[in-house]
Design an enzyme around this catalytic site. Structure first.
Site, PDB file in Angstrom:
ATOM      1  N   ASN A 139       0.716  -1.220  -0.120  1.00  0.00           N
ATOM      2  CA  ASN A 139       0.035   0.095   0.020  1.00  0.00           C
ATOM      3  C   ASN A 139       1.043   1.296   0.015  1.00  0.00           C
ATOM      4  O   ASN A 139       0.762   2.181  -0.842  1.00  0.00           O
ATOM      5  CB  ASN A 139      -0.803  -0.036   1.200  1.00  0.00           C
ATOM      6  CG  ASN A 139      -1.788  -1.195   1.166  1.00  0.00           C
ATOM      7  OD1 ASN A 139      -1.915  -1.805   0.090  1.00  0.00           O
ATOM      8  ND2 ASN A 139      -2.566  -1.346   2.112  1.00  0.00           N
TER       9      ASN A 139
ATOM     10  N   HIS B  15     -18.718  36.060 -31.096  1.00  0.00           N
ATOM     11  CA  HIS B  15     -19.779  35.079 -31.436  1.00  0.00           C
ATOM     12  C   HIS B  15     -19.352  34.557 -33.003  1.00  0.00           C
ATOM     13  O   HIS B  15     -20.372  34.230 -33.794  1.00  0.00           O
ATOM     14  CB  HIS B  15     -21.083  36.111 -31.788  1.00  0.00           C
ATOM     15  CG  HIS B  15     -21.452  36.734 -30.380  1.00  0.00           C
ATOM     16  ND1 HIS B  15     -22.122  36.278 -29.275  1.00  0.00           N
ATOM     17  CD2 HIS B  15     -20.938  37.904 -29.765  1.00  0.00           C
ATOM     18  CE1 HIS B  15     -22.041  37.180 -28.310  1.00  0.00           C
ATOM     19  NE2 HIS B  15     -21.431  38.067 -28.717  1.00  0.00           N
TER      20      HIS B  15
ATOM     21  N   SER C 204      -7.649  12.561 -49.296  1.00  0.00           N
ATOM     22  CA  SER C 204      -8.639  11.671 -49.243  1.00  0.00           C
ATOM     23  C   SER C 204      -8.596  10.411 -50.106  1.00  0.00           C
ATOM     24  O   SER C 204      -7.888  10.770 -51.065  1.00  0.00           O
ATOM     25  CB  SER C 204     -10.011  12.568 -49.506  1.00  0.00           C
ATOM     26  OG  SER C 204     -10.961  11.523 -50.107  1.00  0.00           O
TER      27      SER C 204
ATOM     28  N   LYS D 292      -8.422  16.938 -52.119  1.00  0.00           N
ATOM     29  CA  LYS D 292      -8.541  17.261 -50.545  1.00  0.00           C
ATOM     30  C   LYS D 292      -7.185  17.351 -49.890  1.00  0.00           C
ATOM     31  O   LYS D 292      -6.389  16.657 -50.063  1.00  0.00           O
ATOM     32  CB  LYS D 292      -9.360  16.203 -50.026  1.00  0.00           C
ATOM     33  CG  LYS D 292     -10.902  15.959 -50.422  1.00  0.00           C
ATOM     34  CD  LYS D 292     -11.462  17.288 -49.670  1.00  0.00           C
ATOM     35  CE  LYS D 292     -12.022  16.673 -48.270  1.00  0.00           C
ATOM     36  NZ  LYS D 292     -12.863  17.576 -47.379  1.00  0.00           N
TER      37      LYS D 292
ATOM     38  N   ASN E 272      -6.597  17.636 -45.811  1.00  0.00           N
ATOM     39  CA  ASN E 272      -7.587  17.788 -44.782  1.00  0.00           C
ATOM     40  C   ASN E 272      -6.730  18.040 -43.246  1.00  0.00           C
ATOM     41  O   ASN E 272      -5.418  17.419 -43.133  1.00  0.00           O
ATOM     42  CB  ASN E 272      -8.274  16.316 -44.254  1.00  0.00           C
ATOM     43  CG  ASN E 272      -9.579  16.262 -45.681  1.00  0.00           C
ATOM     44  OD1 ASN E 272      -9.854  17.217 -45.849  1.00  0.00           O
ATOM     45  ND2 ASN E 272      -9.569  14.980 -45.838  1.00  0.00           N
TER      46      ASN E 272
ATOM     47  N   GLU F 132      -8.061  18.188 -35.891  1.00  0.00           N
ATOM     48  CA  GLU F 132      -9.099  17.667 -35.775  1.00  0.00           C
ATOM     49  C   GLU F 132      -8.997  16.490 -34.689  1.00  0.00           C
ATOM     50  O   GLU F 132      -9.731  16.439 -33.546  1.00  0.00           O
ATOM     51  CB  GLU F 132      -9.997  16.948 -36.893  1.00  0.00           C
ATOM     52  CG  GLU F 132     -10.478  17.843 -37.803  1.00  0.00           C
ATOM     53  CD  GLU F 132     -10.761  17.235 -39.365  1.00  0.00           C
ATOM     54  OE1 GLU F 132     -11.799  16.643 -39.256  1.00  0.00           O
ATOM     55  OE2 GLU F 132      -9.953  17.419 -40.148  1.00  0.00           O
TER      56      GLU F 132
ATOM     57  N   TYR G 234      -6.756   2.029   2.435  1.00  0.00           N
ATOM     58  CA  TYR G 234      -6.424   1.262   1.016  1.00  0.00           C
ATOM     59  C   TYR G 234      -7.549   0.636   0.633  1.00  0.00           C
ATOM     60  O   TYR G 234      -8.176  -0.364   1.748  1.00  0.00           O
ATOM     61  CB  TYR G 234      -5.219   0.347   1.038  1.00  0.00           C
ATOM     62  CG  TYR G 234      -5.238   0.026  -0.548  1.00  0.00           C
ATOM     63  CD1 TYR G 234      -4.360   0.809  -1.432  1.00  0.00           C
ATOM     64  CD2 TYR G 234      -5.479  -1.327  -0.743  1.00  0.00           C
ATOM     65  CE1 TYR G 234      -4.169   0.141  -2.692  1.00  0.00           C
ATOM     66  CE2 TYR G 234      -5.288  -1.713  -2.039  1.00  0.00           C
ATOM     67  CZ  TYR G 234      -4.844  -1.248  -3.078  1.00  0.00           C
ATOM     68  OH  TYR G 234      -4.677  -1.557  -4.212  1.00  0.00           O
TER      69      TYR G 234
ATOM     70  N   GLN H 248      -6.493   0.689  -7.385  1.00  0.00           N
ATOM     71  CA  GLN H 248      -5.620  -0.194  -8.349  1.00  0.00           C
ATOM     72  C   GLN H 248      -6.029   0.535  -9.677  1.00  0.00           C
ATOM     73  O   GLN H 248      -5.299   0.656 -10.649  1.00  0.00           O
ATOM     74  CB  GLN H 248      -5.634  -1.479  -8.455  1.00  0.00           C
ATOM     75  CG  GLN H 248      -4.917  -2.222  -9.369  1.00  0.00           C
ATOM     76  CD  GLN H 248      -4.891  -3.715  -9.248  1.00  0.00           C
ATOM     77  OE1 GLN H 248      -4.099  -4.391  -8.150  1.00  0.00           O
ATOM     78  NE2 GLN H 248      -5.634  -4.718  -9.934  1.00  0.00           N
TER      79      GLN H 248
ATOM     80  N   LYS I 163      -4.396   4.092 -12.435  1.00  0.00           N
ATOM     81  CA  LYS I 163      -3.206   4.264 -13.033  1.00  0.00           C
ATOM     82  C   LYS I 163      -3.296   4.653 -14.572  1.00  0.00           C
ATOM     83  O   LYS I 163      -2.499   5.494 -15.122  1.00  0.00           O
ATOM     84  CB  LYS I 163      -2.288   3.118 -12.969  1.00  0.00           C
ATOM     85  CG  LYS I 163      -1.990   2.826 -11.511  1.00  0.00           C
ATOM     86  CD  LYS I 163      -1.372   1.464 -11.329  1.00  0.00           C
ATOM     87  CE  LYS I 163      -1.413   0.915  -9.943  1.00  0.00           C
ATOM     88  NZ  LYS I 163      -1.270  -0.284  -9.599  1.00  0.00           N
TER      89      LYS I 163
HETATM   90  N1  ARG Z   1      -1.543  -3.713  -7.361  1.00  0.00           N
HETATM   91  C1  ARG Z   1      -2.229  -3.012  -6.113  1.00  0.00           C
HETATM   92  C2  ARG Z   1      -2.304  -1.576  -6.612  1.00  0.00           C
HETATM   93  O1  ARG Z   1      -2.102  -1.210  -7.733  1.00  0.00           O
HETATM   94  C3  ARG Z   1      -0.848  -2.856  -4.966  1.00  0.00           C
HETATM   95  C4  ARG Z   1      -1.546  -2.700  -3.772  1.00  0.00           C
HETATM   96  C5  ARG Z   1      -2.225  -3.941  -3.309  1.00  0.00           C
HETATM   97  N2  ARG Z   1      -2.334  -3.760  -1.863  1.00  0.00           N
HETATM   98  C6  ARG Z   1      -3.410  -4.602  -1.656  1.00  0.00           C
HETATM   99  N3  ARG Z   1      -3.678  -4.479   0.022  1.00  0.00           N
HETATM  100  N4  ARG Z   1      -4.053  -5.434  -2.081  1.00  0.00           N
HETATM  101  O2  ARG Z   1      -3.051  -0.975  -6.020  1.00  0.00           O
END
Ligand code: ARG
Length: 464
Positions: free
Chosen positions: A109, A155, A276, A282, A284, A289, A316, A321, A324
């Site tokens: 954690n 506008h 195109s 064309k 573009n 975009e 936690y 998880q 990320k």
């Molecule tokens: N893979 C977990 C995460 O990305 C790591 C921490 C996991 N801790 C736990 N007590 N399950 O968050």
């Protein structure tokens, strides 16, 4: 391989194991994980919790793993739930007992929180570098095209003539504030959770200040529960990315419009255009975009994490998880878009003549004609009315203000004299606005000087 064998009599099946894993996304923070482990081991040895020999073996083993990961030879095992387990189990396989002591006084954690904070700092730092590069290009274009006059809009209707440099510098200042937001996200991530263990701290005499210093964090987080369970700094990063993308979506929208036949203000370089498959003529503005379009996914990344974090009890929870992918995606998207925007701006051709001829169309001189009367003593509200009627007259007679004869002006107000014609020149109109922050040449030159200073200051303050 699971690291909690003691308590369990059987493992999860393959699908469940994969569902619970974060190994794939974790690969993006493998180097951060190793840096965190090396610092932890050094601290353990300094505190006499593990021996110096164990620490040396751990450090050498981790450096070896770091190199294997860089070389692409590290044997990732899908049965490892996350990068922490992958690295620790391979370390222990390689060096034996000392590897098994690495996790003393640590939990995944605080480990994952440390890795993510190091990653967030790296991402924010890369984005700050990209931002500075882009602003350099915007500034250089503003300097190069100083004097080019174009219609300014409200506008999306012609409003008043402005300098193209002024228009470009408006983006420069938006991007400058994007930099400030990225800096704030960097600073928010810059705090050390390591030593918080699972949630409550630990009985080992850890030196959290020492790992803070080794890992280059600004300070140690003062509450172990907060340290392992918040991800607000990632929200800060995603918010900074979202606002920056919003700014890009505006710039790119203008690039798309400006390169259309209707506007004809710019031509994008072939290197930033596509053709195109059916229409041979064309060209573009795909990349503008696409940048505009990618704004949506970055907002999505922000909303996803906000929603994941909502209502999570301390401390936690495995939900964390999920935090990320979003920031990685947002940062990669913004980084790519900054590079594309810089390239498009740097290589575009500006059609000064078209901009200038459009700048005079659509009664863009009307405010100045009203000001002309006001300066001769007519109250501005009344002058506004007189010129409004004059514009209506022009529309009815299919004329522009510049087509009116001296008699027609005088019929609208006896205060008009022949010199009113001078006030109809778009370049003159733009350049006459020299209040601080205005579009006049003198004011824009002051602004350019300030932009140069602002960029220099940010360049000197880049992390690393
Ligand atoms: N893979 C977990 C995460 O990305 C790591 C921490 C996991 N801790 C736990 N007590 N399950 O968050």
């Amino acid at each position: 391989m699971a690291l909690w064998g003691g308590r369990f009599q059987k493992g999860v099946d393959q699908f469940t194991q994969e569902f619970g894993a974060s190994l794939e996304v974790d690969k993006n923070m493998a180097q951060q994980d190793i840096a965190g482990s090396r610092a932890h081991a050094r601290m353990l040895a300094k505190q006499g919790i593990i021996s110096q020999d164990d620490q040396k073996a751990i450090d050498a083993g981790l450096q070896d793993i770091s190199q294997q990961i860089k070389d692409g030879t590290f044997p990732w095992d899908v049965n490892d739930e996350d990068v922490h387990m992958a690295v620790e189990s391979k370390l222990t396989q390689a060096i034996g007992q000392p590897g098994a002591r690495l996790h003393t006084g640590r939990s995944r954690n605080d480990q994952v929180a440390t890795d993510i904070r190091l990653l967030a700092k790296d991402l924010a730092s890369q984005l700050m570098h990209g931002n500075v590069e882009l602003r350099r290009v915007v500034l250089q274009q503003a300097q190069q095209h100083l004097g080019v006059v174009m219609p300014g809009y409200t506008h999306l209707q012609h409003a008043q003539p402005v300098l193209l440099s002024h228009h470009l510098l408006a983006y420069f200042w938006m991007f400058t504030r994007d930099y400030v937001r990225l800096r704030a996200a960097y600073d928010a991530a810059d705090a050390n959770p390591l030593g918080s263990a699972a949630l409550a701290g630990t009985t080992y005499p850890l030196d959290r200040q020492y790992t803070t210093q080794l890992l280059g964090f600004d300070h140690a987080i003062p509450n172990s529960m907060d340290a392992v369970s918040d991800r607000d700094y990632l929200l800060d990063l995603e918010y900074a990315c979202s606002v920056a993308m919003m700014h890009f979506s505006r710039l790119c929208e203008e690039i798309v419009m400006w390169s259309s036949t209707e506007f004809g203000f710019i031509t994008l370089s072939d290197s930033y255009s596509t053709g195109s498959s059916i229409m041979p003529q064309k060209k573009n503005p795909d990349f503008a975009e696409l940048t505009r379009g990618k704004t949506g996914r970055v907002y999505g990344d922000l909303m996803a994490l906000l929603t994941t974090m909502k209502s999570l009890p301390l401390a936690y929870n495995k939900d964390l998880q999920e935090c990320k992918e979003g920031p990685l995606d947002a940062a990669k998207t913004l980084s790519d878009c900054m590079e594309i925007a810089a390239g498009m701006l740097e290589t575009m051709t500006v059609h000064d003549d078209v901009m200038l001829s459009q700048a005079g169309k659509g009664f863009t001189a009307a405010t100045d004609v009203a000001d002309y009367l006001a300066k001769k003593g007519m109250p501005f509200r009344q002058a506004h009315e007189v010129v409004g009627k004059l514009v209506l007259y022009c529309e009815q007679h299919h004329k522009g203000l510049e087509d009116l004869t001296a008699q027609e002006f005088k019929a609208a107000s006896p205060l008009f004299e022949d010199d009113v014609a001078q006030d109809l020149d778009p370049a003159g109109i733009a350049n006459a606005r020299n209040t601080y922050g205005g579009t006049g040449m003198k004011a824009v030159q002051v602004q350019l000087g300030e932009a140069v200073d602002a960029l220099k200051a940010d360049e000197q303050n880049l992390p690393r």
